[in-house]
Design a protein around this motif. Structure first.
Motif, mmCIF file in Angstrom:
data_model
loop_
_atom_site.group_PDB
_atom_site.id
_atom_site.type_symbol
_atom_site.label_atom_id
_atom_site.label_comp_id
_atom_site.label_asym_id
_atom_site.label_seq_id
_atom_site.Cartn_x
_atom_site.Cartn_y
_atom_site.Cartn_z
ATOM 1 N N ALA A 174 -3.739 3.080 15.220
ATOM 2 C CA ALA A 174 -4.714 3.685 14.205
ATOM 3 C C ALA A 174 -4.292 4.615 13.228
ATOM 4 O O ALA A 174 -3.212 5.203 13.135
ATOM 5 C CB ALA A 174 -5.726 4.701 15.048
ATOM 6 N N ILE A 175 -4.957 4.602 12.085
ATOM 7 C CA ILE A 175 -4.403 5.687 10.950
ATOM 8 C C ILE A 175 -5.787 6.332 10.608
ATOM 9 O O ILE A 175 -6.965 5.616 10.193
ATOM 10 C CB ILE A 175 -3.815 4.845 9.878
ATOM 11 C CG1 ILE A 175 -3.368 5.520 8.674
ATOM 12 C CG2 ILE A 175 -4.911 3.732 9.311
ATOM 13 C CD1 ILE A 175 -2.339 4.880 7.878
ATOM 14 N N THR A 176 -5.563 7.667 10.107
ATOM 15 C CA THR A 176 -6.828 8.370 9.630
ATOM 16 C C THR A 176 -6.584 8.357 7.953
ATOM 17 O O THR A 176 -5.351 8.861 7.652
ATOM 18 C CB THR A 176 -6.706 9.907 9.940
ATOM 19 O OG1 THR A 176 -6.813 9.821 11.435
ATOM 20 C CG2 THR A 176 -7.705 10.616 9.374
ATOM 21 N N TRP A 177 -7.354 7.545 7.292
ATOM 22 C CA TRP A 177 -7.120 7.050 5.875
ATOM 23 C C TRP A 177 -6.911 8.655 5.050
ATOM 24 O O TRP A 177 -5.900 8.186 4.363
ATOM 25 C CB TRP A 177 -8.304 6.460 5.432
ATOM 26 C CG TRP A 177 -8.174 5.727 4.177
ATOM 27 C CD1 TRP A 177 -7.864 6.279 2.816
ATOM 28 C CD2 TRP A 177 -8.040 4.640 4.046
ATOM 29 N NE1 TRP A 177 -7.814 5.419 1.900
ATOM 30 C CE2 TRP A 177 -7.548 3.999 2.704
ATOM 31 C CE3 TRP A 177 -8.017 3.373 4.923
ATOM 32 C CZ2 TRP A 177 -7.365 3.077 2.207
ATOM 33 C CZ3 TRP A 177 -7.658 2.074 4.544
ATOM 34 C CH2 TRP A 177 -7.494 1.674 3.107
ATOM 35 N N ARG A 178 -7.452 9.391 5.199
ATOM 36 C CA ARG A 178 -7.232 10.434 4.063
ATOM 37 C C ARG A 178 -5.925 11.271 4.649
ATOM 38 O O ARG A 178 -5.273 11.584 3.801
ATOM 39 C CB ARG A 178 -8.475 11.643 4.575
ATOM 40 C CG ARG A 178 -9.772 11.162 3.604
ATOM 41 C CD ARG A 178 -10.711 12.093 3.634
ATOM 42 N NE ARG A 178 -12.025 11.514 3.008
ATOM 43 C CZ ARG A 178 -13.041 12.416 3.064
ATOM 44 N NH1 ARG A 178 -13.254 13.279 3.659
ATOM 45 N NH2 ARG A 178 -14.191 11.600 2.288
ATOM 46 N N ILE B 281 1.224 0.734 11.039
ATOM 47 C CA ILE B 281 -0.094 0.660 10.521
ATOM 48 C C ILE B 281 0.001 1.178 9.057
ATOM 49 O O ILE B 281 0.707 2.358 9.103
ATOM 50 C CB ILE B 281 -1.542 1.219 11.356
ATOM 51 C CG1 ILE B 281 -2.521 0.888 10.709
ATOM 52 C CG2 ILE B 281 -0.889 2.648 11.592
ATOM 53 C CD1 ILE B 281 -3.677 1.020 11.777
ATOM 54 N N SER B 282 -0.667 0.902 7.959
ATOM 55 C CA SER B 282 -0.694 1.503 6.680
ATOM 56 C C SER B 282 -1.985 1.112 6.102
ATOM 57 O O SER B 282 -2.757 0.050 6.270
ATOM 58 C CB SER B 282 0.778 1.071 5.898
ATOM 59 O OG SER B 282 0.698 -0.160 5.714
ATOM 60 N N THR B 283 -1.932 1.538 4.806
ATOM 61 C CA THR B 283 -3.192 1.557 4.013
ATOM 62 C C THR B 283 -2.811 1.459 2.617
ATOM 63 O O THR B 283 -1.873 1.885 2.156
ATOM 64 C CB THR B 283 -4.124 2.562 4.134
ATOM 65 O OG1 THR B 283 -3.421 3.830 3.696
ATOM 66 C CG2 THR B 283 -4.549 2.691 5.535
ATOM 67 N N ASP B 284 -3.717 0.555 1.839
ATOM 68 C CA ASP B 284 -3.536 0.647 0.451
ATOM 69 C C ASP B 284 -5.004 0.821 -0.184
ATOM 70 O O ASP B 284 -5.799 0.266 -0.078
ATOM 71 C CB ASP B 284 -3.361 -1.104 0.000
ATOM 72 C CG ASP B 284 -2.818 -1.212 -1.436
ATOM 73 O OD1 ASP B 284 -3.545 -0.336 -2.192
ATOM 74 O OD2 ASP B 284 -2.298 -1.886 -1.739
ATOM 75 N N ASN B 285 -4.967 2.078 -0.827
ATOM 76 C CA ASN B 285 -6.031 2.659 -1.367
ATOM 77 C C ASN B 285 -6.882 1.827 -2.662
ATOM 78 O O ASN B 285 -7.721 1.680 -2.828
ATOM 79 C CB ASN B 285 -5.880 3.968 -2.025
ATOM 80 C CG ASN B 285 -5.709 4.991 -0.764
ATOM 81 O OD1 ASN B 285 -6.000 4.668 0.373
ATOM 82 N ND2 ASN B 285 -5.147 6.046 -1.397
ATOM 83 N N ALA B 286 -5.830 1.290 -3.282
ATOM 84 C CA ALA B 286 -6.008 0.239 -4.226
ATOM 85 C C ALA B 286 -7.073 -0.639 -4.129
ATOM 86 O O ALA B 286 -7.724 -1.291 -4.710
ATOM 87 C CB ALA B 286 -4.916 -0.005 -5.160
ATOM 88 N N THR B 287 -6.480 -1.514 -3.064
ATOM 89 C CA THR B 287 -7.218 -2.568 -2.476
ATOM 90 C C THR B 287 -8.306 -2.552 -1.200
ATOM 91 O O THR B 287 -8.702 -3.457 -0.753
ATOM 92 C CB THR B 287 -6.167 -3.791 -2.201
ATOM 93 O OG1 THR B 287 -5.405 -3.427 -1.237
ATOM 94 C CG2 THR B 287 -5.523 -3.996 -3.568
ATOM 95 N N LEU C 93 -1.204 -4.146 9.384
ATOM 96 C CA LEU C 93 -0.456 -4.027 10.672
ATOM 97 C C LEU C 93 0.720 -4.860 10.622
ATOM 98 O O LEU C 93 0.540 -5.995 10.529
ATOM 99 C CB LEU C 93 -1.384 -4.338 11.835
ATOM 100 C CG LEU C 93 -0.636 -3.891 13.332
ATOM 101 C CD1 LEU C 93 -0.423 -2.460 13.479
ATOM 102 C CD2 LEU C 93 -1.261 -4.580 14.428
ATOM 103 N N GLN C 94 1.931 -4.199 10.044
ATOM 104 C CA GLN C 94 3.086 -4.780 10.110
ATOM 105 C C GLN C 94 3.569 -4.895 11.691
ATOM 106 O O GLN C 94 3.670 -3.962 12.335
ATOM 107 C CB GLN C 94 4.107 -4.144 9.284
ATOM 108 C CG GLN C 94 5.596 -4.778 9.124
ATOM 109 C CD GLN C 94 5.481 -6.114 8.682
ATOM 110 O OE1 GLN C 94 4.843 -6.199 7.464
ATOM 111 N NE2 GLN C 94 6.207 -7.183 9.077
#
Length: 122
Positions: free
Chosen positions: A48-52, A68-74, A79-80
């Motif tokens: 899990a990841i908290t976006w902010r 786990i990671s996020t991409d704000n732009a897209t 999940l790698q």
């Protein structure tokens, strides 16, 4: 509203990257999670990841191998998965909720995505 993709067949020791996107849902307000379920078994929390804040948490079974990671732009959560093992074989689902507790327990989650199958051969 959520769609997970990127699954497939990989040999043990290999890698895959799963992606999760959403329509009509902005991830920045949510806690994002990945779960998996093997037929005949209960659904299992993976990460899990908290976006902010970017804070992350992992199941012990994947710690050190999955990221786990996020991409704000897209508006995408990833999940790698590295050093895959046959026991990682499952349908993987992404989920979103405003509650960290909901994501960590898998209960009362507002948004579930359709799963993507990951098969790891030995």
């Amino acid at each position: 509203q959520l769609q997970a993709y990127g699954g497939g067949l990989v040999q043990a020791g290999g890698s895959l990257r799963l992606s999760c996107t959403a329509s009509r849902l902005t991830f920045s307000s949510y806690v994002m999670g990945w779960f998996r379920q093997d037929p005949g078994k209960e659904r299992e929390f993976v990460a899990a990841i908290t976006w902010r804040s970017g804070s992350t948490v992992y199941a012990d079974s994947v710690k050190g191998r999955f990221t786990i990671s996020t991409d704000n732009a897209t508006n995408t959560v990833y999940l790698q998965m590295n050093s895959l093992k046959p026991e990682d074989t499952a349908v993987y689902y992404c989920a979103a909720d405003g509650s960290v507790v909901a994501i960590r327990t898998g209960r009362g989650i507002n948004y579930w995505g359709k799963g993507t199958l990951v098969t790891v051969s030995s």
